[in-house]
Design a protein around this motif. Sequence first.
Motif, PDB file in Angstrom:
ATOM      1  N   VAL A   1       0.844  -1.205   0.000  1.00  0.00           N
ATOM      2  CA  VAL A   1       0.000   0.000   0.000  1.00  0.00           C
ATOM      3  C   VAL A   1       0.882   1.258   0.000  1.00  0.00           C
ATOM      4  O   VAL A   1       0.586   2.238  -0.695  1.00  0.00           O
ATOM      5  CB  VAL A   1      -0.968  -0.011   1.206  1.00  0.00           C
ATOM      6  N   ALA A   2       1.964   1.217   0.770  1.00  0.00           N
ATOM      7  CA  ALA A   2       2.888   2.375   0.793  1.00  0.00           C
ATOM      8  C   ALA A   2       3.468   2.623  -0.599  1.00  0.00           C
ATOM      9  O   ALA A   2       3.575   3.767  -1.042  1.00  0.00           O
ATOM     10  CB  ALA A   2       4.008   2.129   1.804  1.00  0.00           C
ATOM     11  N   VAL A   3       3.810   1.550  -1.302  1.00  0.00           N
ATOM     12  CA  VAL A   3       4.359   1.693  -2.664  1.00  0.00           C
ATOM     13  C   VAL A   3       3.294   2.293  -3.588  1.00  0.00           C
ATOM     14  O   VAL A   3       3.565   3.213  -4.363  1.00  0.00           O
ATOM     15  CB  VAL A   3       4.868   0.336  -3.209  1.00  0.00           C
ATOM     16  N   LEU A   4       2.067   1.777  -3.486  1.00  0.00           N
ATOM     17  CA  LEU A   4       0.978   2.309  -4.308  1.00  0.00           C
ATOM     18  C   LEU A   4       0.804   3.817  -4.041  1.00  0.00           C
ATOM     19  O   LEU A   4       0.755   4.617  -4.982  1.00  0.00           O
ATOM     20  CB  LEU A   4      -0.333   1.564  -4.009  1.00  0.00           C
ATOM     21  N   CYS A   5       0.714   4.170  -2.758  1.00  0.00           N
ATOM     22  CA  CYS A   5       0.499   5.588  -2.401  1.00  0.00           C
ATOM     23  C   CYS A   5       1.681   6.441  -2.857  1.00  0.00           C
ATOM     24  O   CYS A   5       1.503   7.586  -3.257  1.00  0.00           O
ATOM     25  CB  CYS A   5       0.287   5.735  -0.902  1.00  0.00           C
ATOM     26  N   SER A   6       2.865   5.881  -2.790  1.00  0.00           N
ATOM     27  CA  SER A   6       4.064   6.611  -3.182  1.00  0.00           C
ATOM     28  C   SER A   6       4.066   6.922  -4.680  1.00  0.00           C
ATOM     29  O   SER A   6       4.635   7.928  -5.108  1.00  0.00           O
ATOM     30  CB  SER A   6       5.295   5.788  -2.812  1.00  0.00           C
ATOM     31  N   THR A   7       3.429   6.069  -5.467  1.00  0.00           N
ATOM     32  CA  THR A   7       3.358   6.347  -6.913  1.00  0.00           C
ATOM     33  C   THR A   7       2.291   7.401  -7.215  1.00  0.00           C
ATOM     34  O   THR A   7       2.328   8.039  -8.254  1.00  0.00           O
ATOM     35  CB  THR A   7       3.008   5.084  -7.742  1.00  0.00           C
ATOM     36  N   LEU A   8       1.334   7.543  -6.281  1.00  0.00           N
ATOM     37  CA  LEU A   8       0.191   8.421  -6.547  1.00  0.00           C
ATOM     38  C   LEU A   8       0.377   9.837  -6.026  1.00  0.00           C
ATOM     39  O   LEU A   8      -0.049  10.799  -6.649  1.00  0.00           O
ATOM     40  CB  LEU A   8      -1.069   7.850  -5.878  1.00  0.00           C
TER      41      LEU A   8
ATOM     42  N   SER B   1      -1.369 -16.632   4.405  1.00  0.00           N
ATOM     43  CA  SER B   1      -0.426 -16.426   3.295  1.00  0.00           C
ATOM     44  C   SER B   1      -1.181 -16.051   2.016  1.00  0.00           C
ATOM     45  O   SER B   1      -0.825 -15.101   1.325  1.00  0.00           O
ATOM     46  CB  SER B   1       0.395 -17.689   3.033  1.00  0.00           C
ATOM     47  N   VAL B   2      -2.246 -16.810   1.725  1.00  0.00           N
ATOM     48  CA  VAL B   2      -3.024 -16.559   0.501  1.00  0.00           C
ATOM     49  C   VAL B   2      -3.691 -15.181   0.590  1.00  0.00           C
ATOM     50  O   VAL B   2      -3.712 -14.417  -0.386  1.00  0.00           O
ATOM     51  CB  VAL B   2      -4.080 -17.676   0.285  1.00  0.00           C
ATOM     52  N   TYR B   3      -4.220 -14.869   1.771  1.00  0.00           N
ATOM     53  CA  TYR B   3      -4.898 -13.594   1.970  1.00  0.00           C
ATOM     54  C   TYR B   3      -3.917 -12.418   1.735  1.00  0.00           C
ATOM     55  O   TYR B   3      -4.236 -11.461   1.034  1.00  0.00           O
ATOM     56  CB  TYR B   3      -5.480 -13.539   3.387  1.00  0.00           C
ATOM     57  N   ALA B   4      -2.732 -12.529   2.317  1.00  0.00           N
ATOM     58  CA  ALA B   4      -1.712 -11.472   2.148  1.00  0.00           C
ATOM     59  C   ALA B   4      -1.323 -11.363   0.677  1.00  0.00           C
ATOM     60  O   ALA B   4      -1.233 -10.255   0.125  1.00  0.00           O
ATOM     61  CB  ALA B   4      -0.488 -11.789   3.004  1.00  0.00           C
ATOM     62  N   LEU B   5      -1.132 -12.511   0.046  1.00  0.00           N
ATOM     63  CA  LEU B   5      -0.731 -12.527  -1.370  1.00  0.00           C
ATOM     64  C   LEU B   5      -1.791 -11.844  -2.245  1.00  0.00           C
ATOM     65  O   LEU B   5      -1.466 -11.057  -3.144  1.00  0.00           O
ATOM     66  CB  LEU B   5      -0.510 -13.975  -1.821  1.00  0.00           C
ATOM     67  N   LEU B   6      -3.057 -12.122  -1.909  1.00  0.00           N
ATOM     68  CA  LEU B   6      -4.160 -11.536  -2.670  1.00  0.00           C
ATOM     69  C   LEU B   6      -4.132 -10.005  -2.557  1.00  0.00           C
ATOM     70  O   LEU B   6      -4.223  -9.288  -3.567  1.00  0.00           O
ATOM     71  CB  LEU B   6      -5.493 -12.093  -2.138  1.00  0.00           C
ATOM     72  N   ILE B   7      -3.980  -9.521  -1.333  1.00  0.00           N
ATOM     73  CA  ILE B   7      -3.937  -8.053  -1.132  1.00  0.00           C
ATOM     74  C   ILE B   7      -2.755  -7.465  -1.901  1.00  0.00           C
ATOM     75  O   ILE B   7      -2.878  -6.478  -2.619  1.00  0.00           O
ATOM     76  CB  ILE B   7      -3.817  -7.702   0.379  1.00  0.00           C
ATOM     77  N   ILE B   8      -1.595  -8.107  -1.753  1.00  0.00           N
ATOM     78  CA  ILE B   8      -0.374  -7.578  -2.394  1.00  0.00           C
ATOM     79  C   ILE B   8      -0.536  -7.543  -3.910  1.00  0.00           C
ATOM     80  O   ILE B   8      -0.201  -6.547  -4.550  1.00  0.00           O
ATOM     81  CB  ILE B   8       0.861  -8.427  -1.975  1.00  0.00           C
ATOM     82  N   VAL B   9      -1.079  -8.625  -4.483  1.00  0.00           N
ATOM     83  CA  VAL B   9      -1.237  -8.682  -5.951  1.00  0.00           C
ATOM     84  C   VAL B   9      -2.189  -7.583  -6.429  1.00  0.00           C
ATOM     85  O   VAL B   9      -1.898  -6.862  -7.392  1.00  0.00           O
ATOM     86  CB  VAL B   9      -1.732 -10.088  -6.396  1.00  0.00           C
ATOM     87  N   ILE B  10      -3.316  -7.423  -5.722  1.00  0.00           N
ATOM     88  CA  ILE B  10      -4.292  -6.394  -6.129  1.00  0.00           C
ATOM     89  C   ILE B  10      -3.667  -4.997  -6.022  1.00  0.00           C
ATOM     90  O   ILE B  10      -3.720  -4.195  -6.950  1.00  0.00           O
ATOM     91  CB  ILE B  10      -5.580  -6.485  -5.266  1.00  0.00           C
ATOM     92  N   VAL B  11      -3.042  -4.730  -4.879  1.00  0.00           N
ATOM     93  CA  VAL B  11      -2.500  -3.385  -4.631  1.00  0.00           C
ATOM     94  C   VAL B  11      -1.344  -3.078  -5.595  1.00  0.00           C
ATOM     95  O   VAL B  11      -1.289  -1.991  -6.181  1.00  0.00           O
ATOM     96  CB  VAL B  11      -2.054  -3.243  -3.154  1.00  0.00           C
ATOM     97  N   LEU B  12      -0.449  -4.045  -5.788  1.00  0.00           N
ATOM     98  CA  LEU B  12       0.690  -3.782  -6.699  1.00  0.00           C
ATOM     99  C   LEU B  12       0.225  -3.672  -8.155  1.00  0.00           C
ATOM    100  O   LEU B  12       0.813  -2.919  -8.929  1.00  0.00           O
ATOM    101  CB  LEU B  12       1.761  -4.866  -6.554  1.00  0.00           C
ATOM    102  N   SER B  13      -0.844  -4.410  -8.501  1.00  0.00           N
ATOM    103  CA  SER B  13      -1.392  -4.273  -9.865  1.00  0.00           C
ATOM    104  C   SER B  13      -1.883  -2.844 -10.078  1.00  0.00           C
ATOM    105  O   SER B  13      -1.667  -2.248 -11.138  1.00  0.00           O
ATOM    106  CB  SER B  13      -2.552  -5.241 -10.093  1.00  0.00           C
ATOM    107  N   LEU B  14      -2.543  -2.300  -9.051  1.00  0.00           N
ATOM    108  CA  LEU B  14      -3.005  -0.909  -9.150  1.00  0.00           C
ATOM    109  C   LEU B  14      -1.809   0.034  -9.270  1.00  0.00           C
ATOM    110  O   LEU B  14      -1.812   0.971 -10.071  1.00  0.00           O
ATOM    111  CB  LEU B  14      -3.829  -0.537  -7.899  1.00  0.00           C
ATOM    112  N   ALA B  15      -0.782  -0.231  -8.455  1.00  0.00           N
ATOM    113  CA  ALA B  15       0.426   0.623  -8.485  1.00  0.00           C
ATOM    114  C   ALA B  15       1.051   0.605  -9.875  1.00  0.00           C
ATOM    115  O   ALA B  15       1.415   1.649 -10.428  1.00  0.00           O
ATOM    116  CB  ALA B  15       1.429   0.148  -7.438  1.00  0.00           C
TER     117      ALA B  15
END
Lengths: 313, 259
Positions: free
Chosen positions: B155-162, B235-249
């Motif tokens: 999320v920090a990476v996503l926000c940092s790009t925005l 693990s799956v839950y964290a991976l899901l959040i990370i994939v969605i958020v980084l895809s947006l980033a």
Amino acid sequence: MVKPIELKNVRKVFSHPMKVWTKIESVKDLSFSMEQGEIIGFVGHNGAGKTTTIKMIMGFIRPTSGEISVFGKKPGDREVKSKIGFLPERPYFYSELTAMEVLKYFGKLSGLSGRILADKAENVLKKVGLFDDRNRKLASYSKGMLQRIGLAQAIIHDPELVIMDEPMSGLDPIGRKEVKDIIRGLKRDGKSVIFSSHILSDIENLSDRVLIIEHGKLKSFGSLHEIIRPEDVRYTIEFSCDKSMKDAVFALFDGVRIVSDRFVLDCADISDFNSKLAEVVAKGYTVLNAAGSYPSLEEIVFKEIREEENGQR
Amino acid sequence: MDSVKRIANVSFYTFLEMVRSKVLYILLFFALFIFALGIGITQMTIGNVQDIISDIGLGTIEIFSTVLSIFLGISLVHKELSLKTLHPLLARPIARPEYILGKFFGMVLLIVVEIFVMCIIFAILLTVFGGFSRFFGYMPAVYTIFLQTCTVISVAVLCSTLTEPAVAAMLTISFYLIGATSYNLVYAITSRTSDFVKNVVTTLRYVLPDFSHFNIKDNLVYGRGLEGLSLGFASVYALLIIVIVLSLAVMFFNNKEIS
């Protein structure tokens, strides 16, 4: 042969940072192309659109309209990027890394590795005069040293095209000479170079062709001799004669002046020069010098700016 | 394969730049201070000393990891944009998604090292208070803290790009606070409201981040075991959040004008 850079009718319009409905046209219908192995000097005052044009060529920003091709492909293409070296304006690099680490970082991203990368990093550091400071963190580097490391990272992968935004900025006279030598060396190696600079004498010394941009519009593009208009060439005749003839000379030629015991006659154009020269010879005066002198790039650019401001062109 | 190499390069030098940052050492000092404070508290508190040390130790690892990922993560991309270190980097044959992933993994690498160092200090503390035998039993909790921190980094990476760091910090902290409280909030609201609101809030629960899936440290400290919490699901839950958020980033960064 594919041109390193080609721009066709490129426009770039930005929204005003404070008033989004206000548009600023930074680059207006810009077209030019670059030949392989040439050096182009990019001239224009602050805000003329030089950096915006360079950023579009690099693929950092997209043109609003028009076409840009770099080695026949779109800017930002991976294959294209592997052929380009780029030095940004006022470069700043990772302050916690050393010069050697920065070069290895950029070198690896350009596909270099192992002994080849280490050798190239050492060579390029020697070339820019930073070899002794290679293990110092960039936080302790001066502005001029950062400029040099910027140049080093731009050429470490032996690119075919080098794009430099103000490469001489922040350098002392020795540093400027070294950078100029590097640019000349790149040309000798068959590389193409485009660089912007405020230092017109540097552009004049280095460039095969000069690109003058004003308020986002192309004003002139060509070799120095090509961009000089016939009316910009100053023709003068210097001659001497017996002092007793002084009054006759002043009566014969309008606007003649005396400089260091010589008569100096300014001519309006080449035909005026030819006719006045014929008259001087016919009168039996001694011609000391008769030539056309070209204005410096600085004079050309200032004239372009003055004319732009007066709305003459 | 080349793509992996490029991502690994960006990660390594991102890590190297951050590991030498003074901010890291200031934060590490605060973490040590909290550990020391914990030792002081054990002298004034009734209860099992090893439980208290474990609670404070795992809590400090979680808080410090979160603070570090927010503090350093929010400026990861924005700093490069404002200082223009990004320009010579993106002039290289590297794709923008590779750069974003490199930055993310560089930060993750820093967190791995940070958690490792904190675990060593934690193990020493436990040994001093005679509870070293508990240490390896806490590893699942350390793992879920790591997973949770990775979601915060993304999320920090996503926000940092925005946006700029101050706004990015607020957004990332909001994400953390929502994640940390959503389970209890949803429980509190649904237990005393109409069916309609209950349905809306229950739906929201699946949309909002829920860090209760990572919260196993209390169970482990007080000997309750995992109690139905699954490391695999976490693990799956964290991976899901990370994939969605980084895809947006990646999507935002791909369309961003690097001026």
